[in-house]
Design a protein around this motif. Structure first.
Motif, short mmCIF file in Angstrom:
data_model
loop_
_atom_site.label_atom_id
_atom_site.label_comp_id
_atom_site.label_asym_id
_atom_site.label_seq_id
_atom_site.Cartn_x
_atom_site.Cartn_y
_atom_site.Cartn_z
N SER A 1 20.98 -5.82 45.29
CA SER A 1 21.00 -4.40 44.94
C SER A 1 19.77 -3.68 45.47
O SER A 1 18.70 -4.26 45.66
N VAL A 2 19.93 -2.42 45.77
CA VAL A 2 18.82 -1.55 46.17
C VAL A 2 18.83 -0.32 45.26
O VAL A 2 19.89 0.30 45.08
N GLY A 3 17.71 -0.02 44.67
CA GLY A 3 17.63 1.14 43.79
C GLY A 3 18.57 1.04 42.60
O GLY A 3 19.07 2.05 42.11
N VAL B 1 10.32 -6.23 45.50
CA VAL B 1 11.44 -7.15 45.69
C VAL B 1 11.45 -8.10 44.50
O VAL B 1 10.45 -8.79 44.25
N ILE B 2 12.56 -8.13 43.78
CA ILE B 2 12.67 -9.01 42.62
C ILE B 2 13.75 -10.05 42.91
O ILE B 2 14.89 -9.71 43.24
N ALA C 1 13.78 -0.31 44.90
CA ALA C 1 13.60 -1.70 44.47
C ALA C 1 14.78 -2.55 44.93
O ALA C 1 15.92 -2.14 44.82
N VAL C 2 14.46 -3.72 45.44
CA VAL C 2 15.50 -4.67 45.84
C VAL C 2 15.57 -5.78 44.79
O VAL C 2 14.55 -6.38 44.45
N VAL C 3 16.76 -6.03 44.26
CA VAL C 3 16.95 -7.14 43.33
C VAL C 3 17.96 -8.11 43.94
O VAL C 3 19.05 -7.70 44.33
N TYR D 1 2.81 -5.63 53.67
CA TYR D 1 4.11 -5.26 53.10
C TYR D 1 4.66 -4.11 53.92
O TYR D 1 4.01 -3.06 54.02
N ILE E 1 12.17 -15.65 37.58
CA ILE E 1 12.19 -14.31 38.20
C ILE E 1 10.87 -14.10 38.93
O ILE E 1 9.80 -14.23 38.34
N ASN E 2 10.97 -13.80 40.20
CA ASN E 2 9.78 -13.59 41.03
C ASN E 2 9.73 -12.12 41.46
O ASN E 2 10.67 -11.62 42.05
N VAL E 3 8.63 -11.47 41.12
CA VAL E 3 8.46 -10.06 41.48
C VAL E 3 7.39 -9.95 42.55
O VAL E 3 6.26 -10.38 42.34
N LYS E 4 7.75 -9.42 43.70
CA LYS E 4 6.74 -9.14 44.72
C LYS E 4 6.58 -7.63 44.81
O LYS E 4 7.55 -6.91 45.01
#
Lengths: 74, 74, 74, 74, 74, 74
Positions: free
Chosen positions: A55-57, D3-4, D42-44, F54, F4-7
Motif C-alpha cells: 500500500s501507498v498512503g 517504509v513499513i 507511506a509504503v506498507v 533515502y 514490523i520494521n519501520v524505516k
C-alpha cells in the motif's frame, strides 16, 4: 558484496525472467562502476509482492490500480 | 528477542521442514550461547526465493546453476 | 550465497568484535552443514539497534530492562 | 515516505483483504499523526510467511500451534 | 513505487553524497526503464554497515580486507 | 509474534523517545486488534536513516527538503 533487495508489486503476470535479469545485471554494474567493487559478488534479490499486500498512503495498490482504470475509462 | 532473517534460494524442491527446524534451532542456540539472551524469544524467519529472482555478480542463480551443470557434464 | 540478517539490540556497550565473528562464522557453518552450500559465500549482516527503537509487545526494550532492574533490586 | 514492512505468519487461510487494508491504513494514519508526514506517501508491505519458516525461541510456529492444540484438547 | 534497499559496507570514509545520489538515481532510472513505472515514486534506501558487522563465508570484511593488504604488501 | 520494521528518515533532530514509544505501542495494538494475536509478542524495530541515504523518485530527501524550503521562502 553489497546486498540489494528489491521489493516490487506483482503486476500484469509478474516480471519476466528477462526483466529480472536486466534489473539484477544493471544494478550490479551500476554499483561496481560507482564504488569500484561488487562486480562479481553483489547479491540482488527481487521480491514480488501481491498488490493486496502493498500500500501507498494507506491505499493498497489493488485499490489504486482500480481507481486509475475508472479514471481512464471515463 | 533478536530477529534473524534468512534469505536463501529455493532449490531441489526447497528446504525440508527438518532442515528449516535445524537451522532455526541452531541459530537460536548459537545466539543465546554467545550473547546470553534470546533463547526463548529469538525470531528466525526463513524466506526461500526463486533462483530466477536471486543473482550474484549480475547473474541469476538459475543461470549459474545451468553453467555449473554444463561444466560437470563435459 | 544465502543472506542472513541479524537485528539485535545494542546493549551493555554493544556486541564485541569476537562475539560478532563467532556469530557470523557459526551461522555460516550451520547453514553449510545443513544445506551443503554457502560455506564460502554466505553473507551475514549484523545490525545493532538502540533499545529505544526496539520493542516487544508494545514496550521498548529500554522500558523492559528498567522494569527488570527494579524487580531485581526489590 | 516511511517504509513499513510487516512479516507475519500465514495462518487460518491467511489474512483477508479487509484485514490487510485495515492494517496498512491504520499504520499509515498512526505514523502521519505522530510525525506529521507520510499520510500520502507511506509504503506498507505485508509479507505472510509459512508457519514452517517462522520460529520463536528455536521452535517453528507450526510446532508451537500443535502444542497449543494438544494442551487445549486435554 | 518499488522499494530498493542497498546494504553495503562502510569503507574508506564511507560513500560520498555524490556516490549515493548517483546510485539512487541510477537504480530508479533503470527500474523505470525496464518496468515502465516507479520513475517518480521508487524508494531507494542505502544502509552502510561496519566491516566488523558484515561477513562473507564466515569471515568479516574487516578480516578479509586485512588479508588482502598483507597479500598486496608481500 | 509478527515483526514490523519501520524505516524512516532522521529529520529535525530525530524521532523522540515518546514518538517512538507511541508508534511501537500503536502498531502493536492495531495488529493485535485486527488479528487477535501478537499483543505481547509483536516486535517493532524502528530504523532512522540519514536523508542523504533515502531517496524517492531518484532524488534524495535532503535534496527534496532543500527544494521545499526554497519554494516556501519565495
Amino acid at each position: 558484496m553489497p546486498v540489494i533487495n528489491v521489493k516490487m508489486t506483482h503486476e500484469d503476470g509478474g516480471a519476466t525472467k528477462e526483466q529480472k535479469e536486466k534489473l539484477s545485471k544493471g544494478i550490479t554494474e551500476l554499483f561496481a562502476q560507482i564504488f569500484n567493487r561488487g562486480a562479481s559478488s553483489a547479491v540482488v534479490i527481487i521480491e514480488e509482492v501481491s498488490t493486496d499486500n502493498y500500500s501507498v498512503g494507506g491505499k493498497s495498490i489493488t485499490q489504486i490500480r482500480n481507481e486509475e482504470k475508472k479514471q481512464t475509462s471515463i
